[in-house]
Design an enzyme around this catalytic site. Structure first.
Site, PDB file in Angstrom:
ATOM      1  N   GLU A 168      39.331  45.748  40.004  1.00 14.39           N
ATOM      2  CA  GLU A 168      38.900  45.117  38.756  1.00 14.39           C
ATOM      3  C   GLU A 168      37.760  45.920  38.162  1.00 14.39           C
ATOM      4  OE1 GLU A 168      36.784  40.805  37.689  1.00 14.39           O
ATOM      5  OE2 GLU A 168      37.592  41.179  39.685  1.00 14.39           O
ATOM      6  N   HIS A 176      40.230  42.981  47.642  1.00 13.01           N
ATOM      7  CA  HIS A 176      39.797  42.952  46.241  1.00 13.01           C
ATOM      8  C   HIS A 176      38.404  43.569  46.128  1.00 13.01           C
ATOM      9  CE1 HIS A 176      39.025  41.513  42.165  1.00 13.01           C
ATOM     10  NE2 HIS A 176      37.840  41.137  42.605  1.00 13.01           N
TER      11      HIS A 176
END
Length: 147
Positions: free
Chosen positions: A123, A66
């Protein structure tokens, strides 16, 4: 002592495919080696390394697959359409769908999630100017009405 984050790394299965994907995000390829590529996030200040190998087959966990990219508030509002224009699918966040950024009010962050070709969770995130004493997630447009 610490001034910021300089680098982060992700495992990928196909370096060529990943180079194409990250260039679609507007990142500049800095160095390419046999099984590694580095992209500037902010030139001279931060980069991401992509490493081709079997590690890309590890199951997802936020601690290893991530990365969140900082964007400003005006860009995060445009992010869903911007990503779709580049053929990148926006991923559902917290069961709220994909129509606009999601806000966590007590953290004062708005975010949009999407995946790279290897399922690494990416993200776009922005810091909002005001924290609210509310933990339930909401859309950015709902948060703005509460200001």
């Amino acid at each position: 002592m610490i001034k910021g984050l300089y680098e982060a790394h992700l495992p990928v299965s196909n370096l060529e495919q990943s180079i194409d994907f990250y260039q679609k995000l507007g990142l500049k390829l800095y160095k390419r080696y046999n099984k590694v590529a580095f992209f500037w996030i902010e030139e001279g200040k931060s980069w991401i390394g992509l490493w081709e190998g079997k590690e890309s087959e590890l199951p997802y966990h936020v601690s290893i697959k991530h990365i969140a990219f900082y964007v400003d508030i005006e860009d995060i509002k445009k992010a869903p359409a911007w990503l779709r224009e580049r053929g990148i699918k926006v991923r559902d966040a917290f069961g709220m769908g994909t129509r606009e950024p999601v806000v966590i009010p007590d953290q004062a962050h708005a975010m949009i999630y999407f995946d790279d070709p290897d399922g690494n969770h990416l993200e776009f995130i922005t810091r909002l100017p005001k924290e609210m004493n509310r933990s339930e997630k909401m859309y950015l447009s709902e948060w703005e009405k509460l200001l």
